[in-house]
Design a protein around this motif. Structure first.
Motif, PDB file in Angstrom:
ATOM      1  N   ARG A 149       2.448  46.472 -31.104  1.00 28.12           N
ATOM      2  CA  ARG A 149       0.947  47.014 -30.823  1.00 28.12           C
ATOM      3  C   ARG A 149       1.259  48.620 -30.582  1.00 28.12           C
ATOM      4  O   ARG A 149       2.413  49.238 -30.803  1.00 28.12           O
ATOM      5  N   ASP A 152      -4.536  52.468 -27.368  1.00 25.37           N
ATOM      6  CA  ASP A 152      -5.191  52.231 -28.260  1.00 25.37           C
ATOM      7  C   ASP A 152      -5.657  53.958 -28.636  1.00 25.37           C
ATOM      8  O   ASP A 152      -6.997  54.456 -29.491  1.00 25.37           O
ATOM      9  N   PHE A 157      -3.959  52.525 -34.970  1.00 23.01           N
ATOM     10  CA  PHE A 157      -4.476  51.738 -33.997  1.00 23.01           C
ATOM     11  C   PHE A 157      -5.927  52.757 -34.674  1.00 23.01           C
ATOM     12  O   PHE A 157      -7.146  51.947 -34.889  1.00 23.01           O
ATOM     13  N   ARG A 161      -8.691  50.759 -36.530  1.00 24.39           N
ATOM     14  CA  ARG A 161      -9.934  50.112 -35.448  1.00 24.39           C
ATOM     15  C   ARG A 161     -11.245  50.283 -36.358  1.00 24.39           C
ATOM     16  O   ARG A 161     -12.051  50.128 -36.600  1.00 24.39           O
ATOM     17  N   TRP A 167     -12.194  44.526 -36.732  1.00 24.47           N
ATOM     18  CA  TRP A 167     -10.898  45.511 -35.672  1.00 24.47           C
ATOM     19  C   TRP A 167     -11.740  46.627 -34.994  1.00 24.47           C
ATOM     20  O   TRP A 167     -10.992  46.618 -34.383  1.00 24.47           O
ATOM     21  N   LYS A 168     -12.983  46.680 -35.131  1.00 24.13           N
ATOM     22  CA  LYS A 168     -14.334  47.572 -33.891  1.00 24.13           C
ATOM     23  C   LYS A 168     -14.021  47.585 -32.995  1.00 24.13           C
ATOM     24  O   LYS A 168     -14.132  48.649 -32.083  1.00 24.13           O
ATOM     25  N   SER A 169     -14.160  45.837 -33.241  1.00 28.67           N
ATOM     26  CA  SER A 169     -14.018  45.509 -31.145  1.00 28.67           C
ATOM     27  C   SER A 169     -12.978  44.737 -30.558  1.00 28.67           C
ATOM     28  O   SER A 169     -13.197  43.877 -29.974  1.00 28.67           O
ATOM     29  N   ILE A 170     -11.677  44.749 -31.649  1.00 25.36           N
ATOM     30  CA  ILE A 170     -10.305  44.106 -31.511  1.00 25.36           C
ATOM     31  C   ILE A 170     -10.312  44.035 -29.931  1.00 25.36           C
ATOM     32  O   ILE A 170     -10.419  44.820 -29.301  1.00 25.36           O
TER      33      ILE A 170
END
Length: 268
Positions: A149, A152, A157, A161, A167-170
């Motif tokens: 990963r 943030d 990333f 997202r 992926w918005k709230s992954i």
């Protein structure tokens, strides 16, 4: 009496050295600092530009991140920067100019040992959240999935997202390896059996890695869901003539051809 041969050779060598030194002194080194995204495209642009402008050597140093590039340009420590995110209002108000040059699809990459060539968007989320932990559960080899990963705040990333379905709230699994740069993420996937990671797509990724299709679409296909915008940044108060010439070249017809040749989508 003629000049001895040894003296002739020495004189010739000194003249050649002087010419070489003079030529080196006349060559301007132009560093473009910032993000690790799109380095292949920028290196290709730099090589082609310098072939037409031998008095300017374009250098793409290792990544210091988009934020590092913005800080360097904003403080006049660098003439040109490279970023993979939009500027904030504060950064624009500080006089930083943003010139987009390419869209770089955000590729999902897997180690060849996985025997997987594609995933659905839902499977991808389940892998990154840790609900799918073995490649056999998505049609691949019987081996543990090793998730790579990014932080943030890193641009790849942020792009995923904001654009990849789900992926918005992954919430990425704690059983993941953190990579601090794009190059580290790609090398981790390349070196670790069972690994999956992500980074901006370029054709150079294809050998030695599985560039995954998502919902049946390759990163270069129409409708692929996720990409990052690569841009050059500068300030009008500090940009030099060679730097402005490079910016004009990168957004021009020749620059667009070079970007397309490495798998990017030129911004018009």
């Amino acid at each position: 009496m003629g000049i001895p041969m040894k003296l002739k050779i020495a004189a010739f060598a000194l003249a050649a050295l002087a010419a070489s030194t003079s030529a080196f002194a006349d060559t301007e080194r132009l560093e473009i600092v910032g993000t690790g995204d799109g380095m292949e495209a920028l290196n290709s642009l730099g090589t082609d530009f310098s072939s037409q402008n031998p008095d300017v050597k374009i250098v793409i140093p290792p990544s210091i991140g988009s934020g590092g590039g913005i800080a360097a340009v904003g403080s006049a420590r660098a003439v040109l920067g490279r970023v993979a995110r939009k500027l904030s209002d504060t950064e624009r108000e500080a006089g930083i100019v943003y010139k987009p040059i390419a869209k770089l699809p955000s590729a999902l990459l897997a180690h060849p040992s996985t025997n997987v060539q594609g995933l659905t968007a839902a499977q991808l989320v389940d892998i990154y959240e840790g609900r799918i932990a073995n490649w056999k559960d998505v049609g691949g080899a019987d081996m543990r999935i090793r998730v790579v990963r990014r932080e943030d705040a890193d641009s790849p990333f942020i792009v995923l997202r904001g654009s990849m379905p789900g992926w918005k709230s992954i919430q990425i699994t704690d059983r993941s390896k953190m990579a601090t740069t794009t190059q580290e993420a790609i090398e981790s996937v390349r070196e670790v059996p069972g690994a999956i990671g992500f980074g901006p797509y370029s054709r150079a990724l294809e050998p030695g890695l599985n560039v995954l299709k998502i919902d049946g679409r390759h990163p270069t296909d129409e409708g692929y869901p996720s990409s990052v915008e690569l841009a050059l940044i500068y300030t009008d108060g500090t940009i030099t003539a060679p730097a402005r010439k490079f910016v004009d070249y990168a957004v021009g017809a020749r620059g667009r051809e070079v970007i397309a040749s490495v798998g990017g989508v030129p911004v018009r």
